[in-house]
Design an enzyme around this catalytic site. Structure first.
Site, PDB file in Angstrom:
ATOM      1  N   SER A 175       0.816  -1.212   0.000  1.00 32.94           N
ATOM      2  CA  SER A 175       0.000   0.000   0.000  1.00 32.94           C
ATOM      3  C   SER A 175       0.849   1.260   0.000  1.00 32.94           C
ATOM      4  O   SER A 175       0.319   2.350  -0.163  1.00 32.94           O
ATOM      5  CB  SER A 175      -0.927  -0.010   1.218  1.00 32.94           C
ATOM      6  N   GLU A 195      -4.746   0.352  -8.131  1.00 32.20           N
ATOM      7  CA  GLU A 195      -3.711   1.353  -8.401  1.00 32.20           C
ATOM      8  C   GLU A 195      -2.491   0.582  -8.928  1.00 32.20           C
ATOM      9  O   GLU A 195      -1.952  -0.273  -8.226  1.00 32.20           O
ATOM     10  CB  GLU A 195      -3.380   2.040  -7.069  1.00 32.20           C
ATOM     11  N   HIS A 199      -2.109  -2.562  -6.508  1.00 33.01           N
ATOM     12  CA  HIS A 199      -2.649  -2.209  -5.194  1.00 33.01           C
ATOM     13  C   HIS A 199      -4.173  -2.220  -5.212  1.00 33.01           C
ATOM     14  O   HIS A 199      -4.807  -1.326  -5.786  1.00 33.01           O
ATOM     15  CB  HIS A 199      -2.098  -0.818  -4.792  1.00 33.01           C
ATOM     16  N   ASN A 217      -2.785   6.330  -0.723  1.00 29.92           N
ATOM     17  CA  ASN A 217      -2.479   6.516   0.697  1.00 29.92           C
ATOM     18  C   ASN A 217      -1.777   7.835   1.008  1.00 29.92           C
ATOM     19  O   ASN A 217      -1.772   8.277   2.153  1.00 29.92           O
ATOM     20  CB  ASN A 217      -1.696   5.321   1.225  1.00 29.92           C
TER      21      ASN A 217
HETATM   22  N1  CAA Z   1     -16.103  -8.302   1.740  1.00 34.09           N
HETATM   23  C1  CAA Z   1     -16.925  -8.552   0.697  1.00 34.09           C
HETATM   24  N2  CAA Z   1     -18.051  -7.844   0.479  1.00 34.09           N
HETATM   25  C2  CAA Z   1     -18.365  -6.894   1.368  1.00 34.09           C
HETATM   26  C3  CAA Z   1     -17.557  -6.596   2.483  1.00 34.09           C
HETATM   27  C4  CAA Z   1     -16.377  -7.361   2.656  1.00 34.09           C
HETATM   28  N3  CAA Z   1     -15.537  -7.141   3.673  1.00 34.09           N
HETATM   29  N4  CAA Z   1     -18.125  -5.592   3.170  1.00 34.09           N
HETATM   30  C5  CAA Z   1     -19.251  -5.255   2.518  1.00 34.09           C
HETATM   31  N5  CAA Z   1     -19.379  -6.038   1.425  1.00 34.09           N
HETATM   32  C6  CAA Z   1     -20.468  -5.999   0.444  1.00 34.09           C
HETATM   33  C7  CAA Z   1     -21.765  -6.375   1.117  1.00 34.09           C
HETATM   34  O1  CAA Z   1     -21.934  -7.768   1.106  1.00 34.09           O
HETATM   35  C8  CAA Z   1     -22.786  -5.676   0.256  1.00 34.09           C
HETATM   36  O2  CAA Z   1     -23.034  -6.445  -0.905  1.00 34.09           O
HETATM   37  P1  CAA Z   1     -24.546  -6.591  -1.455  1.00 34.09           P
HETATM   38  O3  CAA Z   1     -24.925  -5.256  -1.949  1.00 34.09           O
HETATM   39  O4  CAA Z   1     -24.408  -7.629  -2.526  1.00 34.09           O
HETATM   40  O5  CAA Z   1     -25.345  -7.056  -0.286  1.00 34.09           O
HETATM   41  C9  CAA Z   1     -22.054  -4.405  -0.194  1.00 34.09           C
HETATM   42  O6  CAA Z   1     -20.648  -4.660   0.005  1.00 34.09           O
HETATM   43  C10 CAA Z   1     -22.452  -3.209   0.635  1.00 34.09           C
HETATM   44  O7  CAA Z   1     -22.227  -3.534   2.002  1.00 34.09           O
HETATM   45  P2  CAA Z   1     -23.166  -3.077   3.203  1.00 34.09           P
HETATM   46  O8  CAA Z   1     -24.556  -2.832   2.683  1.00 34.09           O
HETATM   47  O9  CAA Z   1     -23.008  -4.046   4.315  1.00 34.09           O
HETATM   48  O10 CAA Z   1     -22.523  -1.761   3.765  1.00 34.09           O
HETATM   49  P3  CAA Z   1     -22.115  -0.422   3.049  1.00 34.09           P
HETATM   50  O11 CAA Z   1     -23.097  -0.015   2.004  1.00 34.09           O
HETATM   51  O12 CAA Z   1     -21.829   0.511   4.156  1.00 34.09           O
HETATM   52  O13 CAA Z   1     -20.755  -0.738   2.303  1.00 34.09           O
HETATM   53  C11 CAA Z   1     -18.411  -0.668   2.316  1.00 34.09           C
HETATM   54  C12 CAA Z   1     -19.667  -1.272   2.958  1.00 34.09           C
HETATM   55  C13 CAA Z   1     -18.352  -1.059   0.849  1.00 34.09           C
HETATM   56  C14 CAA Z   1     -17.218  -1.263   3.062  1.00 34.09           C
HETATM   57  C15 CAA Z   1     -18.483   0.895   2.458  1.00 34.09           C
HETATM   58  O14 CAA Z   1     -18.689   1.237   3.789  1.00 34.09           O
HETATM   59  C16 CAA Z   1     -17.256   1.587   1.959  1.00 34.09           C
HETATM   60  O15 CAA Z   1     -17.079   1.810   0.767  1.00 34.09           O
HETATM   61  N6  CAA Z   1     -16.352   1.981   2.900  1.00 34.09           N
HETATM   62  C17 CAA Z   1     -15.092   2.639   2.559  1.00 34.09           C
HETATM   63  C18 CAA Z   1     -14.113   1.614   2.109  1.00 34.09           C
HETATM   64  C19 CAA Z   1     -12.807   2.224   1.730  1.00 34.09           C
HETATM   65  O16 CAA Z   1     -12.585   3.415   1.783  1.00 34.09           O
HETATM   66  N7  CAA Z   1     -11.871   1.352   1.336  1.00 34.09           N
HETATM   67  C20 CAA Z   1     -10.541   1.761   1.022  1.00 34.09           C
HETATM   68  C21 CAA Z   1      -9.700   1.561   2.239  1.00 34.09           C
HETATM   69  S1  CAA Z   1      -8.068   2.087   1.941  1.00 34.09           S
HETATM   70  C22 CAA Z   1      -7.348   0.802   1.227  1.00 34.09           C
HETATM   71  O17 CAA Z   1      -7.843  -0.275   1.079  1.00 34.09           O
HETATM   72  C23 CAA Z   1      -5.993   1.081   0.757  1.00 34.09           C
HETATM   73  C24 CAA Z   1      -4.922   0.837   1.698  1.00 34.09           C
HETATM   74  O18 CAA Z   1      -3.833   0.589   1.225  1.00 34.09           O
HETATM   75  C25 CAA Z   1      -5.026   0.991   3.149  1.00 34.09           C
END
Ligand code: CAA
Length: 283
Positions: free
Chosen positions: A119, A152, A140, A190
């Site tokens: 990352s 990415e 990424h 990041n």
């Molecule tokens: N694995 C697989 N699928 C998942 C999941 C997981 N961990 N979490 C949620 N989902 C799926 C759910 O099953 C749901 O699917 P359906 O529509 O088919 O039912 C869908 O995603 C939406 O989930 P929820 O309705 O439970 O909840 P939500 O609408 O709040 O979405 C989320 C959850 C997608 C995680 C949303 O909150 C989100 O986009 N959060 C921000 C995530 C983010 O910013 N990620 C980047 C992090 S930084 C990174 O990764 C880089 C790094 O290097 C650190």
């Protein structure tokens, strides 16, 4: 694209998600980790996700079974000898990653793409420990991998165009959108995200507002799906701290100084969701 074999190294949150999307796109996948229990935990997460898709009628049970049959547990890096692509998603630690890439040099055939899901760590430095730095590239993925559209793609100093194109096409075949960036600390994702999270921690540390208020401001005010402190717990506070340290060291600028409260929580073992406690507590 002809269906191929990938070895995903690391069966944690990111590695298992990456393995899932490759298997769902028809690839044969070795899911590699040091111990069988770690792989089993990764496979259990995949099974749970697939079960959810079946429940939602997004996947048939036959398709689910076919996806699962394409996943093979692996505890030996020697399995890289039978793969066309490697995606390393081991722990975010340069020493560990260098050791893996050094070993891969002696195992993987010469034309294999050696991708890392790091990352923030420098691709060029990692590539330099191999005998084929032109094959090394950053791929990424974002967490949760099955949901997030972005990959990415990070070119090292000497990454070849051929390798870049193969990874770009692979990302598209996985249903992701690839964005090309150059090799600088934190890349783009990041470098922009982590200082925001770190600033949210400072805001809490300085008593400007409660954690709930900080998250609410960013969710309702900026339309972020999660507030920054909830997101930090989701990513893992150890990962957030490590990335801030990489930015701080890489740019030498104090604006990247990790908040002492973030460090304190990590030292306490409060790593977020995965340990049941971070800024919030989890069942
Ligand atoms: N694995 C697989 N699928 C998942 C999941 C997981 N961990 N979490 C949620 N989902 C799926 C759910 O099953 C749901 O699917 P359906 O529509 O088919 O039912 C869908 O995603 C939406 O989930 P929820 O309705 O439970 O909840 P939500 O609408 O709040 O979405 C989320 C959850 C997608 C995680 C949303 O909150 C989100 O986009 N959060 C921000 C995530 C983010 O910013 N990620 C980047 C992090 S930084 C990174 O990764 C880089 C790094 O290097 C650190």
């Amino acid at each position: 694209m002809e269906k191929q074999t990938v070895i995903v190294i690391g069966a944690g949150q990111m590695g298992s998600g990456i393995a899932q999307v490759f298997a769902q796109a028809g690839w044969h996948v070795y899911l590699n980790d040091l111990q069988t229990e770690l792989i089993e935990r990764g496979l259990a997460a995949i099974r749970k996700n697939l079960a959810h898709q079946v429940e939602k009628q997004k996947l048939s049970s036959e398709e689910r079974d076919a996806v699962l049959s394409r996943l093979t547990p692996s505890t030996s890096l020697e399995d890289a000898a039978g793969a066309e692509m490697v995606v390393e998603a081991a722990t975010e630690n340069m020493k560990v990653k260098k050791e893996i890439f050094k070993q891969l040099s002696g195992i993987a055939p010469k034309d294999v793409v050696l991708a890392t899901n790091t990352s923030s760590l420098p691709i060029t430095e990692l590539a330099a420990v191999t005998d084929r730095p032109e094959n090394v590239i950053g791929m990424h993925f974002m967490n949760p991998v099955p949901v997030m559209k972005l990959v990415e793609i990070v070119r090292g100093l000497v990454t070849s165009d051929q390798v870049y194109e193969k990874v770009y096409d692979t990302a598209a075949a996985l249903g992701k959108t690839a964005v090309e960036v150059n090799d600088f600390p934190g890349f783009v994702s990041n470098r922009v995200l982590m200082p925001m999270i770190n600033e949210a921690v400072y805001t809490l540390y300085e008593g400007v507002a409660t954690k709930e208020a900080i998250d609410e401001v960013m969710k309702l005010g900026m339309n972020h799906p999660m507030g920054p402190l909830t997101l930090a717990d989701f990513i893992g506070l150890d990962t957030c701290l490590y990335i801030m340290e990489t930015l701080h060291e890489g740019f030498g600028d104090d604006k990247y100084r990790p908040c002492p409260l973030l460090r304190k929580y990590v030292n306490a073992g409060w790593l977020g969701r995965k340990t049941g406690r971070g800024f919030y507590t989890y069942e």
